[in-house]
Design a protein around this motif. Structure first.
Motif, PDB file in Angstrom:
ATOM      1  N   ASP A 114      -2.349  69.800  20.190  1.00  0.00           N
ATOM      2  CA  ASP A 114      -0.908  69.180  19.865  1.00  0.00           C
ATOM      3  C   ASP A 114      -1.162  68.107  19.182  1.00  0.00           C
ATOM      4  O   ASP A 114      -2.320  67.365  19.021  1.00  0.00           O
ATOM      5  CB  ASP A 114      -0.263  68.909  21.234  1.00  0.00           C
ATOM      6  N   ARG A 119       2.758  69.974  30.041  1.00  0.00           N
ATOM      7  CA  ARG A 119       2.819  70.615  28.942  1.00  0.00           C
ATOM      8  C   ARG A 119       3.391  71.916  29.106  1.00  0.00           C
ATOM      9  O   ARG A 119       4.317  72.710  28.215  1.00  0.00           O
ATOM     10  CB  ARG A 119       1.510  70.542  28.041  1.00  0.00           C
ATOM     11  N   HIS A 174       6.746  73.529  27.233  1.00  0.00           N
ATOM     12  CA  HIS A 174       6.522  74.301  25.988  1.00  0.00           C
ATOM     13  C   HIS A 174       6.524  75.606  26.245  1.00  0.00           C
ATOM     14  O   HIS A 174       6.221  76.310  25.341  1.00  0.00           O
ATOM     15  CB  HIS A 174       5.153  73.873  25.405  1.00  0.00           C
TER      16      HIS A 174
END
Length: 427
Positions: free
Chosen positions: A181, A361, A365
């Motif tokens: 990321d 995350r 995501h």
């Protein structure tokens, strides 16, 4: 109590916190910093109750607290249309009532400057423009690139993700690992925002998350509602070896063109943006050396993804725990015990927080599909009724994760650890 001579390598948040806590405990501290002047790079910072209680204890100046923005609610939005999936109303009062400390948003520069001023007032010495080249762990002594040598009883590595002290400790160049990321970081001034609705968002502090496939964004006010901080988390694309570079505003806007119109209106104001590759490190076997002349704090030993905003907060916790335990030392023979207790307390928690950031995350995501739909249903099922006490996809308000993070009192934990093992042998 003998005054230990302590060298702290690095004048970031972990180094300054360690310097303050160790000085309050009665030791003499010198901070070695590679930069010739302190100009912390960064933007906004969410300081959660586990850290604001430390800043209060360290008596930071009133001018610093005046820059705080205290969010009154926290919202999670569906990326495409801005639909509210989760909402924590009266966030400010609930947090204060629950934890006895505030959740505050600051500009990182304001926090670093306040810590620096407090350290100077306490008598901490600073050696700026001194880059660590090597460490003699027996003496112990730090040698810098200029040839200067600094001797002490203890060296604290607080030199961040790209720590040279860590390389010396491991006797190998140990590069950080990419997470996959990157972060676009944006700070907008209220003076540059004409849109009345956007001005309202900035002037009345709150925290907003937009979550989507493979990416998410977070926005919140800093500087007492005079600036707006936005972080956009997306898949990594800088070339190998590049950790930070100027970003393309147009490229950034294309990535978020189909997102909530409120977010894209903010992004349309942006003139320049930087891209930061998000890095992490594998866990170390130990944060201290065999001779108890060296110990690590902060990103040097447990760098964190920003998905729970705990990197800076954990760095402050490290400094407080280490400083308080070293304040218990009556003879130099007790230093190994203090360092071992520090490692036991902080390594377990720090590495657990790192793992939670990766889980956050994953929750934020999710690609569109059955798992994402189930997540959104769980969000919406508790939007009106309130949280049930079960695990929740947003760890910011999760009834299990939030108390674990925010109720932590570094000084209390350090005191308990020292007292409960007062007659114990050093492990």
């Amino acid at each position: 109590m003998p005054h230990l001579q302590i060298i702290v390598v690095g004048a970031g948040l972990s180094g300054l916190s360690t310097a303050i806590a160790c000085t309050i405990s009665g030791h003499s501290v010198t901070v070695i910093e590679s930069a010739s002047e302190l100009q912390e790079v960064g933007a906004g910072l969410q300081v959660t109750p586990n850290a604001t209680r430390l800043l209060k204890k360290w008596d930071l100046p009133a001018s610093f607290w005046a820059t705080a923005a205290e969010p009154t609610f926290l919202a999670v939005h569906r990326y495409s249309d801005g639909k509210v999936l989760a909402m924590e109303k009266d966030f400010n009062t609930k947090i204060r009532d629950k934890y006895g400390a505030s959740f505050l948003d600051f500009h990182r520069v304001d926090l670093q400057l306040a810590l620096y001023q407090r350290a100077l007032a306490l008598g901490v010495k600073f050696e700026l423009g001194q880059r660590v080249q090597s460490i003699d762990f027996d003496l112990p002594q730090v040698t810098t690139a200029s040839g200067a040598k600094f001797s002490s009883d203890l060296i604290v590595a607080a030199d961040g993700l790209w720590s040279q002290s860590r390389n010396c400790f491991l006797d190998v160049k140990d590069a950080p690992l990419p997470t996959g990321d990157l972060a676009y970081r944006v700070v907008l001034s209220l003076d540059d925002i004409e849109d009345p609705e956007l001005r309202e968002w900035v002037s009345n502090p709150s925290v907003h998350f937009w979550i989507g496939p493979g990416a998410h964004a977070v926005g919140y006010s800093v500087r007492a509602g005079k600036m707006y901080n936005i972080v956009l988390l997306v898949p990594d694309d800088p070339p190998e070896g590049v950790s930070r570079q100027s970003g393309s505003v147009e490229e950034m806007k294309v990535l978020f063109k189909d997102w909530d119109p409120i977010l894209t209106r903010f992004l349309n104001i942006v003139q320049t943006v930087d891209k930061w590759k998000l890095m992490h490190r594998s866990e170390l076997d130990s944060w201290i050396n065999d001779k108890s002349t060296f110990v690590m704090v902060g990103d040097a030993c447990h760098p964190m993804l920003p998905y729970l905003a705990q990197g800076a907060n954990s760095a402050l916790e490290d400094g407080a725990v280490l400083g308080h335990l070293l304040g218990k030392v009556k003879t130099r023979s007790q230093v190994p015990r203090a360092l071992k207790l520090y490692e036991q307390l902080r390594k377990t928690r720090g590495e657990a927080v790192v793992r939670e950031t990766f889980k956050q995350r994953e929750s934020f995501h999710m690609p569109n599909g059955p798992d994402q739909e189930a997540r959104d249903e769980l969000f919406l099922s508790q939007l009106e009724t309130g949280l049930t006490g079960e695990p929740f996809p947003s760890r910011w308000t999760c009834p299990q994760v939030q108390p674990w993070l925010y109720s932590y009192d570094a000084y209390e934990e350090a005191e308990k650890a020292w007292t409960s093992g007062s007659n114990a042998e050093v492990l």
